[in-house]
Scaffold this motif. Sequence first.
Motif, PDB file in Angstrom:
ATOM      1  N   ASP A  89       0.819  -1.209   0.000  1.00 16.24           N
ATOM      2  CA  ASP A  89       0.000   0.000   0.000  1.00 16.24           C
ATOM      3  C   ASP A  89       0.856   1.263   0.000  1.00 16.24           C
ATOM      4  OD1 ASP A  89      -2.220  -1.670   2.263  1.00 16.24           O
ATOM      5  OD2 ASP A  89      -2.565  -1.296   0.122  1.00 16.24           O
ATOM      6  N   THR A  90       2.157   1.103   0.130  1.00 17.58           N
ATOM      7  CA  THR A  90       3.059   2.255   0.126  1.00 17.58           C
ATOM      8  C   THR A  90       2.972   2.994  -1.204  1.00 17.58           C
ATOM      9  OG1 THR A  90       4.601   1.265   1.704  1.00 17.58           O
ATOM     10  CG2 THR A  90       5.475   2.966   0.241  1.00 17.58           C
ATOM     11  N   ALA A  91       2.692   4.294  -1.124  1.00 13.75           N
ATOM     12  CA  ALA A  91       2.523   5.108  -2.326  1.00 13.75           C
ATOM     13  C   ALA A  91       2.259   6.551  -1.917  1.00 13.75           C
ATOM     14  CB  ALA A  91       1.351   4.590  -3.160  1.00 13.75           C
ATOM     15  N   VAL A  92       2.261   7.427  -2.914  1.00 11.65           N
ATOM     16  CA  VAL A  92       1.732   8.766  -2.722  1.00 11.65           C
ATOM     17  C   VAL A  92       0.242   8.709  -3.051  1.00 11.65           C
ATOM     18  CG1 VAL A  92       1.812  11.182  -3.419  1.00 11.65           C
ATOM     19  CG2 VAL A  92       3.930   9.845  -3.308  1.00 11.65           C
ATOM     20  N   TYR A  93      -0.569   9.153  -2.128  1.00  8.02           N
ATOM     21  CA  TYR A  93      -2.021   9.123  -2.296  1.00  8.02           C
ATOM     22  C   TYR A  93      -2.504  10.522  -2.705  1.00  8.02           C
ATOM     23  CZ  TYR A  93      -2.348   4.429  -0.410  1.00  8.02           C
ATOM     24  OH  TYR A  93      -2.233   3.069  -0.244  1.00  8.02           O
ATOM     25  N   TYR A  94      -3.256  10.544  -3.799  1.00 10.27           N
ATOM     26  CA  TYR A  94      -3.739  11.800  -4.355  1.00 10.27           C
ATOM     27  C   TYR A  94      -5.259  11.879  -4.257  1.00 10.27           C
ATOM     28  CZ  TYR A  94       0.852  12.178  -6.581  1.00 10.27           C
ATOM     29  OH  TYR A  94       2.204  12.263  -6.825  1.00 10.27           O
ATOM     30  N   CYS A  95      -5.736  13.034  -3.881  1.00 12.55           N
ATOM     31  CA  CYS A  95      -7.167  13.302  -3.884  1.00 12.55           C
ATOM     32  C   CYS A  95      -7.569  13.843  -5.261  1.00 12.55           C
ATOM     33  CB  CYS A  95      -7.484  14.335  -2.805  1.00 12.55           C
ATOM     34  SG  CYS A  95      -9.223  14.775  -2.658  1.00 12.55           S
ATOM     35  N   ASN A  96      -8.751  13.473  -5.713  1.00 12.53           N
ATOM     36  CA  ASN A  96      -9.261  13.923  -7.001  1.00 12.53           C
ATOM     37  C   ASN A  96     -10.702  14.359  -6.860  1.00 12.53           C
ATOM     38  OD1 ASN A  96     -10.903  12.756  -9.648  1.00 12.53           O
ATOM     39  ND2 ASN A  96      -9.070  13.916 -10.161  1.00 12.53           N
ATOM     40  N   ALA A  97     -11.056  15.397  -7.591  1.00 11.45           N
ATOM     41  CA  ALA A  97     -12.436  15.872  -7.591  1.00 11.45           C
ATOM     42  C   ALA A  97     -12.879  16.134  -9.022  1.00 11.45           C
ATOM     43  CB  ALA A  97     -12.562  17.149  -6.764  1.00 11.45           C
ATOM     44  N   LYS A  98     -14.033  15.583  -9.380  1.00 11.64           N
ATOM     45  CA  LYS A  98     -14.550  15.742 -10.740  1.00 11.64           C
ATOM     46  C   LYS A  98     -15.933  16.379 -10.706  1.00 11.64           C
ATOM     47  CE  LYS A  98     -12.199  11.897 -13.062  1.00 11.64           C
ATOM     48  NZ  LYS A  98     -11.345  11.454 -11.967  1.00 11.64           N
ATOM     49  N   GLY A  99     -16.146  17.305 -11.634  1.00 10.45           N
ATOM     50  CA  GLY A  99     -17.453  17.890 -11.836  1.00 10.45           C
ATOM     51  C   GLY A  99     -17.695  18.015 -13.323  1.00 10.45           C
ATOM     52  N   ALA A 100     -18.691  18.785 -13.692  1.00 10.11           N
ATOM     53  CA  ALA A 100     -19.036  18.926 -15.110  1.00 10.11           C
ATOM     54  C   ALA A 100     -17.870  19.503 -15.916  1.00 10.11           C
ATOM     55  CB  ALA A 100     -20.266  19.806 -15.260  1.00 10.11           C
ATOM     56  N   ILE A 101     -17.154  20.440 -15.323  1.00 12.62           N
ATOM     57  CA  ILE A 101     -16.042  21.072 -16.038  1.00 12.62           C
ATOM     58  C   ILE A 101     -14.770  21.042 -15.210  1.00 12.62           C
ATOM     59  CG2 ILE A 101     -17.534  22.591 -17.409  1.00 12.62           C
ATOM     60  CD1 ILE A 101     -16.879  24.818 -15.393  1.00 12.62           C
ATOM     61  N   THR A 102     -14.738  20.150 -14.219  1.00 16.25           N
ATOM     62  CA  THR A 102     -13.617  20.135 -13.273  1.00 16.25           C
ATOM     63  C   THR A 102     -12.977  18.762 -13.204  1.00 16.25           C
ATOM     64  OG1 THR A 102     -14.666  21.826 -11.893  1.00 16.25           O
ATOM     65  CG2 THR A 102     -12.983  20.463 -10.853  1.00 16.25           C
ATOM     66  N   ASN A 103     -11.663  18.741 -13.156  1.00 19.46           N
ATOM     67  CA  ASN A 103     -10.922  17.521 -12.853  1.00 19.46           C
ATOM     68  C   ASN A 103      -9.655  17.974 -12.130  1.00 19.46           C
ATOM     69  OD1 ASN A 103     -10.026  14.904 -12.694  1.00 19.46           O
ATOM     70  ND2 ASN A 103      -9.199  14.853 -14.759  1.00 19.46           N
ATOM     71  N   SER A 104      -9.749  18.050 -10.806  1.00 16.96           N
ATOM     72  CA  SER A 104      -8.682  18.638 -10.000  1.00 16.96           C
ATOM     73  C   SER A 104      -7.967  17.583  -9.174  1.00 16.96           C
ATOM     74  CB  SER A 104      -9.256  19.716  -9.066  1.00 16.96           C
ATOM     75  OG  SER A 104      -9.817  20.777  -9.810  1.00 16.96           O
ATOM     76  N   TRP A 105      -6.685  17.841  -8.931  1.00  9.86           N
ATOM     77  CA  TRP A 105      -5.854  16.930  -8.140  1.00  9.86           C
ATOM     78  C   TRP A 105      -5.208  17.687  -6.993  1.00  9.86           C
ATOM     79  CZ3 TRP A 105      -5.684  11.749  -9.151  1.00  9.86           C
ATOM     80  CH2 TRP A 105      -6.165  11.327 -10.399  1.00  9.86           C
ATOM     81  N   GLY A 106      -5.029  16.987  -5.886  1.00  9.41           N
ATOM     82  CA  GLY A 106      -4.263  17.528  -4.781  1.00  9.41           C
ATOM     83  C   GLY A 106      -2.780  17.287  -5.004  1.00  9.41           C
ATOM     84  N   GLN A 107      -1.972  17.740  -4.037  1.00 11.68           N
ATOM     85  CA  GLN A 107      -0.526  17.634  -4.189  1.00 11.68           C
ATOM     86  C   GLN A 107      -0.002  16.269  -3.762  1.00 11.68           C
ATOM     87  OE1 GLN A 107      -2.010  18.951  -1.609  1.00 11.68           O
ATOM     88  NE2 GLN A 107      -0.933  18.137   0.178  1.00 11.68           N
ATOM     89  N   GLY A 108      -0.843  15.493  -3.099  1.00 12.30           N
ATOM     90  CA  GLY A 108      -0.458  14.149  -2.685  1.00 12.30           C
ATOM     91  C   GLY A 108       0.041  14.096  -1.252  1.00 12.30           C
ATOM     92  N   THR A 109      -0.155  12.949  -0.629  1.00 13.54           N
ATOM     93  CA  THR A 109       0.355  12.700   0.716  1.00 13.54           C
ATOM     94  C   THR A 109       0.982  11.314   0.742  1.00 13.54           C
ATOM     95  OG1 THR A 109      -0.195  12.735   3.085  1.00 13.54           O
ATOM     96  CG2 THR A 109      -1.861  11.823   1.614  1.00 13.54           C
ATOM     97  N   GLN A 110       2.166  11.219   1.315  1.00 11.51           N
ATOM     98  CA  GLN A 110       2.917   9.961   1.302  1.00 11.51           C
ATOM     99  C   GLN A 110       2.414   9.014   2.383  1.00 11.51           C
ATOM    100  OE1 GLN A 110       5.681   8.936  -0.756  1.00 11.51           O
ATOM    101  NE2 GLN A 110       5.271   6.970   0.254  1.00 11.51           N
ATOM    102  N   VAL A 111       2.162   7.791   2.000  1.00 13.78           N
ATOM    103  CA  VAL A 111       1.860   6.710   2.937  1.00 13.78           C
ATOM    104  C   VAL A 111       2.933   5.647   2.787  1.00 13.78           C
ATOM    105  CG1 VAL A 111       0.261   4.847   3.520  1.00 13.78           C
ATOM    106  CG2 VAL A 111      -0.626   7.113   2.939  1.00 13.78           C
ATOM    107  N   THR A 112       3.626   5.349   3.871  1.00 12.37           N
ATOM    108  CA  THR A 112       4.676   4.344   3.865  1.00 12.37           C
ATOM    109  C   THR A 112       4.354   3.285   4.903  1.00 12.37           C
ATOM    110  OG1 THR A 112       6.322   5.995   3.204  1.00 12.37           O
ATOM    111  CG2 THR A 112       7.136   3.909   4.101  1.00 12.37           C
ATOM    112  N   VAL A 113       4.300   2.039   4.465  1.00 13.77           N
ATOM    113  CA  VAL A 113       3.979   0.922   5.352  1.00 13.77           C
ATOM    114  C   VAL A 113       5.205   0.039   5.465  1.00 13.77           C
ATOM    115  CG1 VAL A 113       2.394  -0.973   5.824  1.00 13.77           C
ATOM    116  CG2 VAL A 113       1.601   1.030   4.537  1.00 13.77           C
ATOM    117  N   SER A 114       5.714  -0.086   6.672  1.00 13.81           N
ATOM    118  CA  SER A 114       6.905  -0.896   6.897  1.00 13.81           C
ATOM    119  C   SER A 114       6.520  -2.321   7.278  1.00 13.81           C
ATOM    120  CB  SER A 114       7.759  -0.282   8.004  1.00 13.81           C
ATOM    121  OG  SER A 114       7.055  -0.268   9.231  1.00 13.81           O
ATOM    122  N   SER A 115       7.348  -3.256   6.881  1.00 12.83           N
ATOM    123  CA  SER A 115       7.043  -4.685   7.150  1.00 12.83           C
ATOM    124  C   SER A 115       7.634  -5.128   8.481  1.00 12.83           C
ATOM    125  CB  SER A 115       7.588  -5.552   6.029  1.00 12.83           C
ATOM    126  OG  SER A 115       8.968  -5.339   5.866  1.00 12.83           O
TER     127      SER A 115
END
Length: 115
Positions: A89-115
């Motif tokens: 699951d380790t990755a940069v997680y991005y938020c997305n929002a879609k509307g009729a004329i919108t497709n926006s992205w956030g800057q991302g947040t890092q999630v790191t899962v150690s074993s």
Amino acid sequence: QVQLVESGGGLVQAGGSLRLSCAASGSIFNLNVMGWYRQAPGKQRELVATITRNGDTNYADSVKGRFTISRDNAKNTVYLETNSLKPEDTAVYYCNAKGAITNSWGQGTQVTVSS
């Protein structure tokens, strides 16, 4: 224009949990689908989960039963509750929002899962 700000990422051990948040601001009244995507090093960005304004949800098979997406329309915020986290699951997680004329992205947040 819609601005998205994510928070809640971090370092966690396998089996742990994190709660990601994404706050939307700006021209938000036409937003329909909000969601989370992730991108691991060397891999393409992939869908994690989405939620419509009416609360209909969709999940990637890899996170079903472990992650829960929710939305607070009054606060214009979408959440991703991640449980039973795995190293993959380790990755940069991005938020997305879609509307009729919108497709926006956030800057991302890092999630790191150690074993």
